[in-house]
Design a protein around this motif. Structure first.
Motif, PDB file in Angstrom:
ATOM      1  N   GLU A   1       4.720   1.979   1.287  1.00 21.12           N
ATOM      2  CA  GLU A   1       5.708   2.726   0.509  1.00 21.12           C
ATOM      3  C   GLU A   1       6.437   3.742   1.386  1.00 21.12           C
ATOM      4  N   LYS A   2       5.723   4.406   2.281  1.00 23.02           N
ATOM      5  CA  LYS A   2       6.354   5.382   3.174  1.00 23.02           C
ATOM      6  C   LYS A   2       7.356   4.710   4.104  1.00 23.02           C
TER       7      LYS A   2
ATOM      8  N   THR B   1       0.818  -1.205   0.000  1.00 24.02           N
ATOM      9  CA  THR B   1       0.000   0.000   0.000  1.00 24.02           C
ATOM     10  C   THR B   1       0.858   1.264   0.000  1.00 24.02           C
ATOM     11  N   SER B   2       0.210   2.397  -0.086  1.00 16.52           N
ATOM     12  CA  SER B   2       0.922   3.671  -0.008  1.00 16.52           C
ATOM     13  C   SER B   2       1.561   3.841   1.365  1.00 16.52           C
TER      14      SER B   2
END
Length: 238
Positions: free
Chosen positions: A138-139, A134-135
């Motif tokens: 990604e972080k 997910t985003s």
């Protein structure tokens, strides 16, 4: 000096923590005693053991202390990175005051005294291409790459000419054998990379393994190794 590695000790000696791994089946039977016996047979006071995360089931530091004391009592120096279950790992400055023989790596490196060999590493994270990435993932993935770069640069500043990298998560998958982590490692004199996190026969094969573009990747989770610290390298004084 011999350098060993073994991850995922998953200790739970505090009286309020009941998380024995024996319930997880094959490879975890009587694992604390088996690990202690195998460690004492293989590791001397002059050696070093890399611990790639998930040391303790404790949620707070006071709950992890009996587990860290148990590790401290074993021979050799130890270098640890954080695992996803090491929820007690906070206040790195304070952690580093607890034991002279345990180095907690976070944004830095451990240069083995009298050698040009350093241990670098970070927890890592799941990598792009993983199911349900997910985003938010990604972080964290980007942040962990930054932590790895800090560690690699610290080793370089200390004069390391050889490096062993330690992750908790596999730095890449078995099929997609590259990631931001592996790309970073390949820019430095990293010869070996160890990681844990994978448990059970189905999972063992899901991480990058063997020589890939000049780096030898090794899974060293406790159950995979049969509770036997794995010899990774030897280092002699300059």
């Amino acid at each position: 000096m011999k350098i060993f590695a073994i991850g995922d000790l998953h200790l739970s000696f505090h009286e309020t923590v009941d998380k024995s791994m024996e319930a997880f089946g094959a490879g975890w039977e009587d694992y604390e005693n088996r690990l202690r016996t195998n460690w004492l047979e293989r590791v001397s006071e002059e050696d070093l053991v890399i611990l790639p995360g998930d040391l303790s089931w404790g949620l707070k530091l006071e709950e992890a202390v009996p587990d860290l004391d148990w590790i401290h009592a074993l021979p050799g120096r130890k270098v640890a990175v954080k695992g996803n279950h090491d929820l007690w790992w906070h206040r790195i400055g304070h952690l580093r005051t607890l034991y002279e023989d345990i180095c907690f790596l976070q944004n830095d490196s451990y240069l083995i005294e009298g050698t040009d060999l350093a241990v670098v590493g970070t927890r890592g994270w799941i990598t792009p291409g993983a199911e349900d990435f997910t985003s938010h993932d990604e972080k964290i993935y980007q942040r962990e790459q930054l932590r790895l770069q800090f560690s690699l640069e610290d080793a370089k500043k200390k004069g390391a000419k050889r490096m062993i990298a330690a992750f908790h998560y596999p730095p890449a998958g078995a099929r997609q054998k590259e990631s931001g982590f592996t790309e970073l490692l390949e820019n430095y004199p990293v010869t070996d990379c160890v990681y844990g996190h994978l448990h059970g026969a189905v999972a063992y094969g899901s991480g990058i393994r063997g020589p890939v573009r000049g780096i030898d990747y090794k899974l060293v989770s406790l159950d995979y190794l049969g509770a036997k610290p794995k010899l990774i390298a030897e280092a002699s004084a300059e």
